[in-house]
Design a protein around this motif. Sequence first.
Motif, PDB file in Angstrom:
ATOM      1  N   GLN A   1      28.939  18.949   5.640  1.00 18.56           N
ATOM      2  CA  GLN A   1      28.027  17.909   5.194  1.00 18.56           C
ATOM      3  C   GLN A   1      27.328  18.335   3.923  1.00 18.56           C
ATOM      4  N   ALA A   2      27.181  17.356   3.013  1.00 18.13           N
ATOM      5  CA  ALA A   2      26.401  17.533   1.799  1.00 18.13           C
ATOM      6  C   ALA A   2      25.165  16.652   1.906  1.00 18.13           C
ATOM      7  N   LEU A   3      24.024  17.213   1.547  1.00 13.48           N
ATOM      8  CA  LEU A   3      22.759  16.474   1.488  1.00 13.48           C
ATOM      9  C   LEU A   3      22.177  16.654   0.100  1.00 13.48           C
ATOM     10  N   GLU A   4      21.646  15.566  -0.475  1.00 13.80           N
ATOM     11  CA  GLU A   4      21.058  15.617  -1.813  1.00 13.80           C
ATOM     12  C   GLU A   4      19.733  14.873  -1.827  1.00 13.80           C
TER      13      GLU A   4
ATOM     14  N   SER B   1      27.283  23.824  16.621  1.00 10.02           N
ATOM     15  CA  SER B   1      26.893  25.238  16.557  1.00 10.02           C
ATOM     16  C   SER B   1      27.511  25.866  15.315  1.00 10.02           C
ATOM     17  N   GLY B   2      27.146  27.116  15.074  1.00 12.37           N
ATOM     18  CA  GLY B   2      27.711  27.835  13.932  1.00 12.37           C
ATOM     19  C   GLY B   2      27.335  27.231  12.606  1.00 12.37           C
ATOM     20  N   VAL B   3      26.149  26.640  12.513  1.00 11.33           N
ATOM     21  CA  VAL B   3      25.711  26.012  11.263  1.00 11.33           C
ATOM     22  C   VAL B   3      25.560  27.094  10.194  1.00 11.33           C
ATOM     23  N   LEU B   4      26.273  26.902   9.090  1.00 11.87           N
ATOM     24  CA  LEU B   4      26.283  27.892   8.020  1.00 11.87           C
ATOM     25  C   LEU B   4      26.160  27.191   6.674  1.00 11.87           C
ATOM     26  N   GLN B   5      25.097  27.482   5.950  1.00 11.02           N
ATOM     27  CA  GLN B   5      24.920  26.920   4.620  1.00 11.02           C
ATOM     28  C   GLN B   5      25.886  27.615   3.670  1.00 11.02           C
ATOM     29  N   ILE B   6      26.638  26.809   2.909  1.00  9.84           N
ATOM     30  CA  ILE B   6      27.567  27.394   1.947  1.00  9.84           C
ATOM     31  C   ILE B   6      27.152  27.133   0.502  1.00  9.84           C
ATOM     32  N   ILE B   7      26.315  26.112   0.293  1.00  8.34           N
ATOM     33  CA  ILE B   7      25.784  25.840  -1.038  1.00  8.34           C
ATOM     34  C   ILE B   7      24.347  25.376  -0.885  1.00  8.34           C
ATOM     35  N   GLY B   8      23.485  25.869  -1.740  1.00  7.47           N
ATOM     36  CA  GLY B   8      22.115  25.403  -1.870  1.00  7.47           C
ATOM     37  C   GLY B   8      21.750  25.580  -3.328  1.00  7.47           C
TER      38      GLY B   8
ATOM     39  N   LEU C   1      17.396  10.370   0.457  1.00 11.05           N
ATOM     40  CA  LEU C   1      18.456  11.373   0.511  1.00 11.05           C
ATOM     41  C   LEU C   1      19.808  10.674   0.471  1.00 11.05           C
ATOM     42  N   THR C   2      20.774  11.352  -0.104  1.00 16.27           N
ATOM     43  CA  THR C   2      22.147  10.868  -0.083  1.00 16.27           C
ATOM     44  C   THR C   2      23.024  11.975   0.462  1.00 16.27           C
ATOM     45  N   GLY C   3      24.229  11.599   0.903  1.00 16.83           N
ATOM     46  CA  GLY C   3      25.083  12.637   1.441  1.00 16.83           C
ATOM     47  C   GLY C   3      26.432  12.151   1.899  1.00 16.83           C
ATOM     48  N   PHE C   4      27.182  13.111   2.394  1.00 16.16           N
ATOM     49  CA  PHE C   4      28.559  12.885   2.829  1.00 16.16           C
ATOM     50  C   PHE C   4      28.834  13.820   3.992  1.00 16.16           C
ATOM     51  N   LEU C   5      29.348  13.259   5.084  1.00 17.17           N
ATOM     52  CA  LEU C   5      29.720  14.044   6.262  1.00 17.17           C
ATOM     53  C   LEU C   5      31.224  13.926   6.447  1.00 17.17           C
TER      54      LEU C   5
ATOM     55  N   TYR D   1      17.970  18.594  -5.359  1.00 18.01           N
ATOM     56  CA  TYR D   1      18.573  19.747  -4.696  1.00 18.01           C
ATOM     57  C   TYR D   1      19.776  19.277  -3.876  1.00 18.01           C
ATOM     58  N   ARG D   2      20.797  20.118  -3.814  1.00 15.26           N
ATOM     59  CA  ARG D   2      21.983  19.839  -2.990  1.00 15.26           C
ATOM     60  C   ARG D   2      22.182  20.990  -2.025  1.00 15.26           C
ATOM     61  N   LEU D   3      22.450  20.645  -0.768  1.00 14.91           N
ATOM     62  CA  LEU D   3      22.757  21.633   0.260  1.00 14.91           C
ATOM     63  C   LEU D   3      24.033  21.194   0.962  1.00 14.91           C
ATOM     64  N   ILE D   4      24.946  22.132   1.144  1.00 16.69           N
ATOM     65  CA  ILE D   4      26.185  21.860   1.881  1.00 16.69           C
ATOM     66  C   ILE D   4      26.307  22.911   2.962  1.00 16.69           C
ATOM     67  N   TYR D   5      26.639  22.449   4.158  1.00 14.92           N
ATOM     68  CA  TYR D   5      26.823  23.365   5.282  1.00 14.92           C
ATOM     69  C   TYR D   5      28.065  22.968   6.064  1.00 14.92           C
TER      70      TYR D   5
END
Length: 136
Positions: free
Chosen positions: A48-51, A71-78, A35-39, A2-6
């Motif tokens: 940030q992307a988390l995988e 603040s203002g954490v908003l998921q843009i991809i899941g 987990l892997t990712g990029f900030l 799974y990939r999540l980007i916020y």
Amino acid sequence: MYRLIYVSKAAESLREDDIENILHVSQSNNDERYLTGFLAQNNRAFMQALEGERREVLDIYDRIKSDDRHSGVLQIIGEPIEKRAFPDWTMNYHRVDDKDGSSTMVLRQDDAVDALLNPEMPRDLLYLFSKFLRMR
């Protein structure tokens, strides 16, 4: 997998050493959870992307949402994924440099973003991070 980007905005009180601490803890935690990712940081904005395994990614994201250093954490991809875009990074970090800033982990304005990212990553992710890092 799974990939999540916020995206989020740094708290006014967030300092450079806070970011270094976040990266250190994230790399350790992510390594334990596979987990892997990029900030990416652009001024006070983060992307940030988390995988990884879906449950692990969502557990970390729940902790991230409650962190008062932003603040203002908003998921843009899941989305479910078959393959990681950031397979070698437990947590890599790049920041857009300002006129007076310097760091060993910096993406400067003239650097090619796609040269720093995995050339096999999905083009939509490359585009997304490229746009974020080029925002003014």
